[in-house]
Design an enzyme around this catalytic site. Sequence first.
Site, short mmCIF file in Angstrom:
data_model
loop_
_atom_site.label_atom_id
_atom_site.label_comp_id
_atom_site.label_asym_id
_atom_site.label_seq_id
_atom_site.Cartn_x
_atom_site.Cartn_y
_atom_site.Cartn_z
N CYS A 56 24.71 24.00 37.33
CA CYS A 56 26.09 24.39 37.59
C CYS A 56 26.56 25.27 36.43
CB CYS A 56 26.96 23.14 37.73
SG CYS A 56 27.22 22.26 36.17
N GLU A 89 21.07 17.77 32.86
CA GLU A 89 20.80 18.82 31.87
C GLU A 89 21.48 18.52 30.54
OE1 GLU A 89 21.94 19.12 35.03
OE2 GLU A 89 21.75 21.20 35.70
N CYS A 128 26.54 23.41 33.01
CA CYS A 128 25.22 23.15 32.44
C CYS A 128 24.51 24.45 32.04
CB CYS A 128 24.37 22.35 33.41
SG CYS A 128 24.98 20.66 33.63
#
Length: 144
Positions: free
Chosen positions: A77, A49, A80
């Site tokens: 996560c 990402e 990101c």
Amino acid sequence: MDRALTEARAAAARGEVPVGAVVLAPDGTVLAAAGNRTEGDCDAAAHAELLALRDAASRLGAPRLPGCDLVVTLEPCPMCAAAAGLFRIRRLVFGAYDPKGGGVEHGPRVFATAPFLHRPEIVGGVREREAAALLRDFFAGLRG
């Protein structure tokens, strides 16, 4: 999601956790695509990402990506997810849910926190089975 899955497969072939990401321009064209490169780059933050978002911003010559969409094979996560918000993406689309490490629908739920000013539209579970199988097969291969 096709392109993100292709990037995830390429990451797996390099020995990386198979996560792929694509940034789409407002008209739907691909601005940037990447797979995880944490191992190859020796960089714990080289998540698909972040790589795709940075590349897209660089190509546009702007620090923000309003009107752009981020498509990723796994629920981002917390790092990101926060980055996606900082880049001001319009929509976040992801495949597999991540109950252990996710930061959107699980864990800290980054966009639900009060201090977070930008909240993109969230679409989860797109081609979830395919994305989850890719991850499951990768980790099963590591376990032998």
